[in-house]
Design a protein around this motif. Structure first.
Motif, PDB file in Angstrom:
ATOM      1  N   THR A   1      -6.752 -37.207 -25.343  1.00  0.00           N
ATOM      2  CA  THR A   1      -6.182 -36.142 -24.517  1.00  0.00           C
ATOM      3  C   THR A   1      -6.637 -36.319 -23.074  1.00  0.00           C
ATOM      4  O   THR A   1      -7.580 -37.070 -22.790  1.00  0.00           O
ATOM      5  CB  THR A   1      -6.619 -34.749 -24.998  1.00  0.00           C
ATOM      6  OG1 THR A   1      -8.023 -34.570 -24.713  1.00  0.00           O
ATOM      7  CG2 THR A   1      -6.375 -34.563 -26.484  1.00  0.00           C
ATOM      8  N   ILE A   2      -5.996 -35.600 -22.174  1.00  0.00           N
ATOM      9  CA  ILE A   2      -6.370 -35.693 -20.756  1.00  0.00           C
ATOM     10  C   ILE A   2      -7.762 -35.119 -20.530  1.00  0.00           C
ATOM     11  O   ILE A   2      -8.520 -35.609 -19.677  1.00  0.00           O
ATOM     12  CB  ILE A   2      -5.326 -34.977 -19.858  1.00  0.00           C
ATOM     13  CG1 ILE A   2      -5.601 -35.236 -18.379  1.00  0.00           C
ATOM     14  CG2 ILE A   2      -5.265 -33.486 -20.161  1.00  0.00           C
ATOM     15  CD1 ILE A   2      -5.465 -36.691 -17.964  1.00  0.00           C
TER      16      ILE A   2
ATOM     17  N   LEU B   1       0.102 -39.364 -18.634  1.00  0.00           N
ATOM     18  CA  LEU B   1      -0.121 -38.426 -19.725  1.00  0.00           C
ATOM     19  C   LEU B   1       1.243 -38.034 -20.277  1.00  0.00           C
ATOM     20  O   LEU B   1       2.102 -37.539 -19.552  1.00  0.00           O
ATOM     21  CB  LEU B   1      -0.860 -37.185 -19.219  1.00  0.00           C
ATOM     22  CG  LEU B   1      -0.883 -35.968 -20.153  1.00  0.00           C
ATOM     23  CD1 LEU B   1      -1.665 -36.289 -21.421  1.00  0.00           C
ATOM     24  CD2 LEU B   1      -1.452 -34.751 -19.448  1.00  0.00           C
ATOM     25  N   TYR B   2       1.445 -38.278 -21.569  1.00  0.00           N
ATOM     26  CA  TYR B   2       2.634 -37.793 -22.263  1.00  0.00           C
ATOM     27  C   TYR B   2       2.280 -36.400 -22.780  1.00  0.00           C
ATOM     28  O   TYR B   2       1.492 -36.265 -23.711  1.00  0.00           O
ATOM     29  CB  TYR B   2       2.983 -38.721 -23.424  1.00  0.00           C
ATOM     30  CG  TYR B   2       3.256 -40.155 -23.017  1.00  0.00           C
ATOM     31  CD1 TYR B   2       4.544 -40.585 -22.726  1.00  0.00           C
ATOM     32  CD2 TYR B   2       2.211 -41.084 -22.926  1.00  0.00           C
ATOM     33  CE1 TYR B   2       4.795 -41.905 -22.361  1.00  0.00           C
ATOM     34  CE2 TYR B   2       2.454 -42.401 -22.566  1.00  0.00           C
ATOM     35  CZ  TYR B   2       3.746 -42.805 -22.279  1.00  0.00           C
ATOM     36  OH  TYR B   2       3.988 -44.114 -21.918  1.00  0.00           O
ATOM     37  N   THR B   3       2.825 -35.355 -22.190  1.00  0.00           N
ATOM     38  CA  THR B   3       2.352 -34.002 -22.469  1.00  0.00           C
ATOM     39  C   THR B   3       2.914 -33.448 -23.771  1.00  0.00           C
ATOM     40  O   THR B   3       3.814 -34.023 -24.388  1.00  0.00           O
ATOM     41  CB  THR B   3       2.713 -33.028 -21.331  1.00  0.00           C
ATOM     42  OG1 THR B   3       4.104 -32.640 -21.452  1.00  0.00           O
ATOM     43  CG2 THR B   3       2.474 -33.646 -19.963  1.00  0.00           C
TER      44      THR B   3
ATOM     45  N   PRO C   1      -7.439 -45.137 -17.567  1.00  0.00           N
ATOM     46  CA  PRO C   1      -6.082 -44.818 -18.017  1.00  0.00           C
ATOM     47  C   PRO C   1      -5.098 -45.918 -17.634  1.00  0.00           C
ATOM     48  O   PRO C   1      -5.146 -46.435 -16.515  1.00  0.00           O
ATOM     49  CB  PRO C   1      -5.770 -43.515 -17.280  1.00  0.00           C
ATOM     50  CG  PRO C   1      -6.654 -43.521 -16.076  1.00  0.00           C
ATOM     51  CD  PRO C   1      -7.910 -44.231 -16.503  1.00  0.00           C
TER      52      PRO C   1
ATOM     53  N   ALA D   1      -2.096 -39.180 -14.923  1.00  0.00           N
ATOM     54  CA  ALA D   1      -3.448 -39.016 -15.467  1.00  0.00           C
ATOM     55  C   ALA D   1      -4.508 -39.232 -14.391  1.00  0.00           C
ATOM     56  O   ALA D   1      -5.497 -38.487 -14.317  1.00  0.00           O
ATOM     57  CB  ALA D   1      -3.672 -39.976 -16.634  1.00  0.00           C
TER      58      ALA D   1
ATOM     59  N   VAL E   1      -2.893 -39.897 -23.430  1.00  0.00           N
ATOM     60  CA  VAL E   1      -2.903 -40.905 -22.368  1.00  0.00           C
ATOM     61  C   VAL E   1      -3.566 -42.150 -22.953  1.00  0.00           C
ATOM     62  O   VAL E   1      -4.563 -42.055 -23.669  1.00  0.00           O
ATOM     63  CB  VAL E   1      -3.639 -40.393 -21.107  1.00  0.00           C
ATOM     64  CG1 VAL E   1      -5.058 -39.944 -21.422  1.00  0.00           C
ATOM     65  CG2 VAL E   1      -3.657 -41.455 -20.019  1.00  0.00           C
TER      66      VAL E   1
END
Length: 455
Positions: free
Chosen positions: A152-153, A95-97, A91, A49, A83
């Protein structure tokens, strides 16, 4: 005056600066996503992130230095993923996509985490959805101790650009997490409570076109929106009569409806106040053709000891003299990565005989499979449309760079295909959204008049 649009994609990060009067793209900066992280498990899909935010800020700075009369910034990016952040808005996790597979891990009573959560809450969910990811992390003690919320990112990017310390989500992103009530535009706190998750941990949601904050140069930055919605806003000039098809890493088919369908199992998503998207997503999408291209390169290496940098040129050439009448019945199911409903499903090749297992037939079959998967989703959508669309708007490099694939869409859907002049549709849509949020356009419909199509 100029407008900036930023798009944090799965594989790349893009920024554009467009002319606020003509819609002409004056500068585009696209860089590879710098954030890929190798997880400890094969099913993890993680990105850094902090590296992504650093890249976004550098791109924004470069655009602002090149174009001094910027009066709005809009941001979009990959939906569903989350994230975690601390109380200061920093952060504290990767980031878990949207591609993360932890939701498909076994949970209890023969159900996966996703299945269990869907049954418990009554909401259709899929692995990669933020609520599923957070539930898995909560159960397995993976939520960082300092985490206060998640987003979200691209929401995180808006915070970083504007100096805001708490995320505020547009419904387009909030709904992508799951357990979200489309009619009230709120996370369903009662359903969340059933899962053991803390509803107050979920971020705040605000509807409409909103400015979240300003840069140090006093440029308004709007609330981020999901990339599916941004692509629609940045591609379609006539939303009532158009069907949007995007082919990238994944592929999507979207159409605009005025209300949430009462009985449909289709994915319905918020768009703008008073409108929604019916959306169908292919998890493999454009990657199906890339998988075939990789297979052909590896075949050349094994058979002829040749290192081929790209097989796409050869694939294009072999299709030049290929006509529908010459097809030999090779059919390819391109659900190579499963579907949201059936994550374990895999693709297949049918109708192989003694003569038809050729490169041309494989290319043709894969392209047809990609189109037919979306066409089946369109057939499910049709009963909920006020009227049938009279055109397709195509976006994404899968359509732009493969004219044979573009023709398959025309043939199978039986509709003309229009491709926007600007190539970064999601970034352009984010720029239009930011423009409306800053009060620089009376309506989105007016802003969309800036969209132009290729001749």
């Amino acid at each position: 005056m100029y407008r900036i649009g930023l798009d944090i994609g799965t594989t790349s990060v893009c920024g554009i600066c467009c002319d606020g009067k003509t819609g002409e793209i004056r500068q585009t900066i696209t860089r590879p996503n710098p954030g890929f992280i190798a997880g400890n498990h094969s099913w993890e899909r993680l990105q850094d992130a902090e590296a992504l935010i650093k890249e976004v800020k550098e791109i924004a700075t470069e655009l602002l230095e090149g174009w001094h009369e910027v009066d709005s910034i809009g941001v979009t990016g990959q939906m569903h993923g989350i994230v975690y952040m601390d109380a200061s808005g920093n952060p504290v996790s990767p980031l878990y996509t949207w591609q993360d597979g932890r939701g498909d891990r076994p949970y209890k009573e023969g159900h996966t985490y996703t299945e269990w959560l869907s049954r418990l809450t009554g909401y259709p969910l899929a692995t990669g959805y933020g609520a599923v990811t957070h539930f898995y992390n909560m159960v397995n003690g993976l939520v960082p101790d300092t985490a206060q919320t998640f987003c979200t990112i691209h929401d995180l990017a808006v915070m970083a650009l504007s100096g805001v310390t708490k995320p505020v989500l547009h419904p387009s992103d909030a709904a992508s997490f799951g357990i979200y009530d489309l009619k009230t535009n709120r996370f369903d706190e009662k359903a969340i409570a059933l899962t053991g998750m803390d509803a107050s941990f979920f971020p705040k949601v605000q509807t409409g076109y909103r400015i979240l904050g300003k840069t140090t140069e006093e440029i308004p930055v709007s609330v981020a929106i999901g990339d599916n919605q941004a692509s629609v806003l940045g591609s379609i000039r006539d939303m009532e009569n158009s069907l949007l098809i995007n082919v990238g890493t994944g592929s999507q088919i979207s159409c605009v409806v005025p209300d949430v369908p009462e009985t449909s199992d289709l994915d319905c998503r918020p768009l703008t106040d008073g409108s929604y998207l019916l959306a169908g997503s292919s998890l493999c999408g454009g990657r199906a053709y890339a998988i075939l291209e990789k297979f052909l390169r590896e075949t050349a290496s094994i058979v002829a000891d040749l290192k081929v940098e790209s097989a796409y040129g050869a694939m294009d050439r072999v299709m030049e003299d290929y006509h529908p009448a010459s097809r030999h019945g090779l059919k390819v199911d391109t659900t190579f990565g499963g579907t949201r409903e059936e994550p374990e499903k895999r693709g297949a090749i049918y109708g192989i005989d003694t003569d038809n297992l050729t490169m041309a037939n494989l290319c043709d079959g894969v392209m047809n499979g990609m189109v037919e998967e979306l066409y089946e989703m369109y057939q499910q959508m049709k009963p909920y449309l006020k009227k049938e669309p009279n055109r397709i708007v195509g976006s994404g490099n899968g359509i732009r760079l493969n004219r044979h694939l573009a023709q398959r869409f025309r043939d199978i859907f039986g509709l003309p295909l229009f491709i926007p002049v600007h190539k970064e549709e999601a970034a352009f849509g984010a720029a239009l959204f930011g423009m409306c949020a800053a009060g620089l356009s009376d309506s989105m419909e007016e802003a969309q008049r800036l969209i132009r199509y290729c001749e």
